[in-house]
Write an enzyme that holds these catalytic residues in place. Structure first.
Site, PDB file in Angstrom:
ATOM      1  CD  GLU A 320      -2.497  -1.267   2.718  1.00  0.00           C
ATOM      2  OE1 GLU A 320      -3.688  -1.564   2.669  1.00  0.00           O
ATOM      3  OE2 GLU A 320      -1.897  -0.981   3.775  1.00  0.00           O
ATOM      4  N   PRO A 321       1.609   1.499  -1.058  1.00  0.00           N
ATOM      5  CG  PRO A 321       2.565   1.609  -3.194  1.00  0.00           C
ATOM      6  CD  PRO A 321       1.755   0.715  -2.299  1.00  0.00           C
ATOM      7  N   GLY A 322       1.784   5.006  -0.518  1.00  0.00           N
ATOM      8  CA  GLY A 322       1.100   6.281  -0.737  1.00  0.00           C
ATOM      9  C   GLY A 322       2.151   7.300  -1.131  1.00  0.00           C
ATOM     10  NE  ARG A 323       6.240   8.980   3.313  1.00  0.00           N
ATOM     11  CZ  ARG A 323       5.860   9.807   4.279  1.00  0.00           C
ATOM     12  NH1 ARG A 323       6.179  11.082   4.210  1.00  0.00           N
ATOM     13  NH2 ARG A 323       5.194   9.362   5.321  1.00  0.00           N
ATOM     14  NE  ARG A 360       5.294  14.421   5.797  1.00  0.00           N
ATOM     15  CZ  ARG A 360       6.599  14.376   5.672  1.00  0.00           C
ATOM     16  NH1 ARG A 360       7.246  15.288   4.978  1.00  0.00           N
ATOM     17  NH2 ARG A 360       7.284  13.390   6.235  1.00  0.00           N
ATOM     18  CE1 TYR A 364       3.701  12.984  11.663  1.00  0.00           C
ATOM     19  CE2 TYR A 364       3.951  13.636   9.369  1.00  0.00           C
ATOM     20  CZ  TYR A 364       3.200  13.067  10.389  1.00  0.00           C
ATOM     21  OH  TYR A 364       1.969  12.572  10.085  1.00  0.00           O
ATOM     22  CB  CYS A 391      -0.417  33.912  14.358  1.00  0.00           C
ATOM     23  SG  CYS A 391      -1.084  35.124  13.227  1.00  0.00           S
ATOM     24  CD  GLU A 392       1.419  28.047  16.496  1.00  0.00           C
ATOM     25  OE1 GLU A 392       2.486  27.563  16.912  1.00  0.00           O
ATOM     26  OE2 GLU A 392       0.395  28.126  17.174  1.00  0.00           O
TER      27      GLU A 392
HETATM   28  C1  PLP Z   1      -0.622   5.510   5.828  1.00  0.00           C
HETATM   29  C2  PLP Z   1      -0.791   4.132   5.427  1.00  0.00           C
HETATM   30  C3  PLP Z   1      -0.233   3.673   4.237  1.00  0.00           C
HETATM   31  C4  PLP Z   1       0.609   4.543   3.342  1.00  0.00           C
HETATM   32  O1  PLP Z   1       1.773   4.987   3.945  1.00  0.00           O
HETATM   33  P1  PLP Z   1       2.902   5.709   3.055  1.00  0.00           P
HETATM   34  O2  PLP Z   1       3.938   6.089   4.043  1.00  0.00           O
HETATM   35  O3  PLP Z   1       2.243   6.907   2.427  1.00  0.00           O
HETATM   36  O4  PLP Z   1       3.344   4.729   2.035  1.00  0.00           O
HETATM   37  C5  PLP Z   1      -0.476   2.374   3.865  1.00  0.00           C
HETATM   38  N1  PLP Z   1      -1.233   1.550   4.620  1.00  0.00           N
HETATM   39  C6  PLP Z   1      -1.786   1.967   5.778  1.00  0.00           C
HETATM   40  C7  PLP Z   1      -2.628   1.030   6.551  1.00  0.00           C
HETATM   41  C8  PLP Z   1      -1.591   3.257   6.220  1.00  0.00           C
HETATM   42  O5  PLP Z   1      -2.139   3.653   7.374  1.00  0.00           O
END
Ligand code: PLP
Length: 463
Positions: A320-323, A360, A364, A391-392
């Protein structure tokens, strides 16, 4: 020490070597292809172009701040992930990184599946025509309404996160006369982050059901007895911005152990395992992410080896890649408003956005790069901190960066690798208007998420 907890453990900044930013880069005008999207380059006038369009032209048409997303790069990354994992695995794009209807259409066309984690993300996915069976529904506290909508729509899987949810989803599915495909999210006792991972027996966090103490095995036992559920596998997600495969190795081994226990106890071999996302990208020239085919090879080898050792058939893998898909495809364009030298310290450069379009850094201690992009410069490097207009005092976009000493109000600067978790986490703090996302491809630019207006703000405020 840490004032902000990272979901995956220690903050990135805590593990950086001392003096990380002590030396300026050799050439401030160079745009490192590692951190910029595929079609970014400088033209003869020294301006940054993306998809063949210069930043001054883009600024004239779309204003600043704005996110510019390189559509060719996004599609290429989708294909790279799909090709790397091939026919025997499934790639789910994690929609929380950045989701819009255009993105859903690209994913659909490139053959990817989609993770959603709220009713809002689900309706975005369905309204853009993503087939429900290609959607996975996540979250540690899905409402009954969200579960109802997901089951009714026929989502391909719901990832169960608690004992209550096992019963809740089973009940809703049964009331709709359906049998819902589900996975159980387990916490394997691995916190992975960037170059480190920590293997522990227990995890003090809100997601999933612990493998430790037989909790996950009990969850499987219950799920298998409920008519409304078809348990297809086990899910594990160990962190974010990970470069090292060792955390996945521990996680896969522990998940496979559970599969073996399930077989021994119930005589059932669960057919799927999901190893989650969290693969790292380059935010600065110091980061060295792996290519999708390396990751695919490493993960499939780990899983097959562990399954062979346990005498199990190798399950179908999903990731499940997002980033790693959307992160590198976009940059944020800002206009410099003020330049404030602090004698003996550094120069503060204020831009027309900030923590409302990129939280971010504040959340983080994330690291970013930045470049002057409306022109080149031969001036000396100066140590800067790029800050927003909120304002931070923690409203920092780039904590430590070198920019040319002749930087002046009106210059355009850009922060690369802002495709993930920037627009999707954007806020209206100080009644800021959230910036647009503009997709650029082959000399054409189109708004895919428009800029918020003061009218939008006033429409929500009903007096
Ligand atoms: C956030 C998340 C992802 C994606 O994470 P990335 O760091 O964006 O790859 C995949 N699976 C689950 C369950 C998540 O919570």
């Amino acid at each position: 020490m840490s004032r902000s907890a990272h979901p995956a453990g220690p903050r990135h900044a805590d593990v950086l070597p001392e003096g990380h930013y002590s030396a300026p880069p050799a050439d401030l005008n160079r745009l490192d292809p590692k951190v910029w999207s595929r079609t970014v380059e400088r033209d003869e006038q020294g301006q940054l172009t993306v998809g063949g369009l210069s930043v001054t032209r883009l600024r004239e048409e779309f204003g600043t701040p704005a996110y510019f997303l390189d559509e060719d790069d996004f599609r290429a990354r989708c294909r790279a992930w799909a090709d790397a994992f091939g026919k025997d695995a499934d790639v789910f794009y994690a929609g929380k990184a950045f989701l819009s209807r255009a993105v859903v259409r690209w994913l659909k066309e490139e053959g990817l599946n989609l993770d959603v984690c709220s009713g809002g993300e689900l309706s975005t996915a369905l309204s853009a025509g993503m087939p429900a069976e290609r959607i996975a529904f996540h979250g540690n506290n899905k409402s009954t309404d969200e579960i109802h909508r997901a089951v009714e729509a026929g989502v391909g899987r719901i990832v169960l996160d608690s004992f209550q949810e096992i019963v809740r989803v089973a009940h809703i599915a049964q009331s709709l006369g359906k049998r819902q495909r589900v996975q159980i999210r387990v916490t394997v006792g691995v916190e992975a982050h960037t170059h480190e991972f920590i293997a522990t027996a227990h995890e003090d966090q809100k997601f999933g059901i612990a493998l430790a103490g037989g909790q996950a095995a009990e969850a499987v036992r219950r799920a298998l007895t409920l008519d409304g559920l078809e348990l297809i596998g086990i899910h594990s997600h160990i962190g974010s911005q990970i470069f090292d495969m060792a955390g996945f190795e521990v996680s896969a081994r522990r998940v496979v152990q559970l599969l073996a226990e399930v077989r021994d106890e119930h005589g059932v071999e669960l057919p799927e395992i999901d190893l989650g996302g969290g693969l790292g990208i380059a935010y600065t020239s110091d980061d060295d992410p792996r290519e999708p085919h390396h990751i695919a090879k490493a993960l499939t080898e780990i899983v097959s080896r562990e399954c062979e050792a346990a005498g199990l058939r190798t399950p179908r893998i999903s990731v499940e890649p997002g980033r790693a898909i959307v992160g590198p495809t976009a940059f944020t364009l800002y206009e410099v408003g003020t330049v404030k030298p602090l004698e003996g310290l550094r120069t503060y450069v204020s831009v027309d956005g900030g923590m409302s379009d990129n939280i971010r850094t504040a959340l983080y201690d994330a690291e970013y790069s930045v470049a002057l992009v409306s022109r080149t410069s031969d001036a000396e490097p100066m140590l800067t901190r790029v800050v927003g207009k909120h304002c931070e005092s923690g409203d920092i976009v780039v904590r430590d960066a070198f920019l040319p000493a002749d930087l002046a109000p009106g210059d355009l600067i850009a922060v690369p690798a802002t495709g993930a978790y920037c627009r999707s986490m954007a806020s209206n703090y100080n009644h800021a208007l959230r910036p647009p996302v503009v997709a650029v491809q082959d000399g054409e630019a189109r708004v895919i998420v428009r800029r918020e207006t003061e009218e939008d703000l006033l429409r929500l405020d009903v007096g």
